[in-house]
Write a protein that holds these residues in place. Structure first.
Motif, short mmCIF file in Angstrom:
data_model
loop_
_atom_site.label_atom_id
_atom_site.label_comp_id
_atom_site.label_asym_id
_atom_site.label_seq_id
_atom_site.Cartn_x
_atom_site.Cartn_y
_atom_site.Cartn_z
N TRP A 169 64.12 27.09 -1.65
CA TRP A 169 64.26 26.14 -0.54
C TRP A 169 65.55 26.38 0.23
O TRP A 169 65.57 26.41 1.46
CB TRP A 169 64.21 24.72 -1.10
N TYR B 22 64.16 26.31 4.22
CA TYR B 22 62.76 25.90 4.38
C TYR B 22 62.55 24.83 5.45
O TYR B 22 61.61 24.95 6.24
CB TYR B 22 62.22 25.42 3.03
N ILE C 179 58.12 30.62 8.73
CA ILE C 179 58.24 30.73 7.28
C ILE C 179 57.96 32.16 6.78
O ILE C 179 58.72 32.68 5.97
CB ILE C 179 57.30 29.71 6.60
N SER D 272 58.89 30.49 -3.28
CA SER D 272 58.88 30.31 -1.83
C SER D 272 57.48 30.47 -1.27
O SER D 272 57.07 29.73 -0.37
CB SER D 272 59.82 31.32 -1.18
#
Length: 290
Positions: free
Chosen positions: A76, A81, A240, A261
C-alpha cells in the motif's frame, strides 16, 4: 374421478416427470467444468498464499509458515495505492460515461440504417477494429497523442472510448434491432424528434446492454497496462497497473509484496464483477441474437 379430472391428473404427472427429467444433472459435464475451473482457482490460490509469505518462501504452493499480513501494508505504501486508485477510478468512470454517451448513439444510427450502404460500411469498419492487433497501432497512437498534447488522462479516456467502439457496437446493434420500430413511429407521430425518441424510448430499453458495455469497459480501463504506459507522461497521473510496475525493477525479489499489491488492485473490480456478472452474461446473449 371423471375423465376430465383423470386427464388433468395425467397431464400434471407428465409435466412433473418431464420437469424432473429436465432437472437431471449431467455429471460428466459437471466434472469437466470443475476440472477446467482449476485453471482459474490454482493461480488465484498461488497468488493469495504468495502474498502472505516471506520472500524466502515465495514460489511454492505450500501454505505459509507465518502469515505475513504486513505485506499488504508495505505494498500500500510503496505503490501509493490511494493516489493510484484515485487516478484509475477517475479514468475508468469517465471512460464508462463517455462510452455510454457516444457508442450508443453510433449503435442506434447504424442499427436503424443497415439497409444503406454507408452505414453497413461503418458497421463492418468498426467491427474490423476488433481484429487489428494493438501492437500494430501502438506506436502511431503514442505519436498522435503526443502531437495533440493528449498524453494525459483526457487522452486516455478518449482512447478507451474510441478503441472500444467495435465490440460495443457488436453487442448493442443486435439488441437495438430487436426493439420494434413501431415504438419509434408512435413517438414520432406524437411530434418527438429523433434525439427525443432516442432518450425517451430507445436508451431506457437499452438498460441491460448499457450495463454490459459499462462493466466490460470498466474492467478494461481498470486493468489495462499498455495504453496508460504509452499515453501518460506525467508520473502523478499513473494508474494502478503502472504504479505496480515498480515491483518489476526496484523490488524484483520481493514477490510477496508484489502479489499483495496485485490482490489489492484486483479486489475492487472483482467485487463489481461478482455482483454484476448476470448483466454481463445476459447483455451479451441479448446482443448476440437479433
Amino acid at each position: 374421478m371423471t375423465s376430465a379430472n383423470a386427464s388433468i391428473a395425467t397431464k400434471g404427472s407428465a409435466n412433473t416427470t418431464k420437469y424432473r427429467k429436465d432437472r437431471n444433472i449431467n455429471w460428466w459435464l459437471t466434472a469437466a467444468v470443475a476440472v477446467l475451473s482449476l485453471t482459474v482457482l490454482v493461480p488465484l490460490y498461488f497468488t493469495v498464499v504468495t502474498a502472505l509469505k516471506t520472500p524466502g518462501e515465495a514460489g511454492t504452493f505450500t501454505l505459509p509458515t507465518t502469515w505475513e499480513w504486513h505485506n499488504f501494508v508495505d505494498a500500500w505504501n510503496k505503490v501509493n495505492y490511494p493516489k493510484a486508485a484515485l487516478n484509475s477510478a477517475i479514468i475508468t468512470v469517465c471512460a464508462v460515461v463517455l462510452t455510454l454517451l457516444t457508442n450508443t448513439f453510433v449503435a442506434y444510427a447504424v442499427a436503424r440504417n443497415m439497409d444503406k450502404r454507408f452505414f453497413r460500411f461503418l458497421y463492418y469498419f468498426f467491427l474490423a477494429m476488433m481484429f487489428v492487433p494493438f501492437t500494430v497501432i501502438m506506436l502511431p497512437i503514442a505519436k498522435e497523442m503526443g502531437s495533440l498534447h493528449l498524453d494525459n488522462q483526457l487522452g486516455l479516456i478518449i482512447l478507451y472510448t474510441i478503441l472500444g467502439i467495435g465490440s460495443n457496437l457488436f453487442i448493442a446493434i443486435g439488441f437495438i434491432r430487436s426493439i420494434p420500430v413501431s415504438l419509434e413511429e408512435a413517438a414520432r407521430i406524437d411530434g418527438a424528434s429523433t434525439w427525443r425518441i432516442f432518450w425517451t424510448v430507445i436508451f431506457p430499453l437499452m438498460g441491460p446492454i448499457n450495463a454490459t458495455i459499462a462493466i466490460l469497459t470498466a474492467l478494461w480501463a481498470w486493468n489495462d497496462f499498455l495504453l496508460p504506459l504509452i499515453t501518460l507522461t506525467d508520473q502523478s497521473n499513473q494508474t494502478i497497473p503502472l504504479a505496480q510496475y515498480v515491483f518489476q525493477s526496484q523490488f524484483t525479489s520481493n514477490y510477496p509484496m508484489a502479489f499483495a499489491s496485485y490482490l489489492m488492485a484486483m479486489a475492487p473490480v472483482l467485487i463489481v464483477y461478482v455482483f454484476a456478472q448476470k448483466w454481463v452474461v445476459g447483455g451479451v446473449m441479448r446482443g448476440a441474437v437479433k
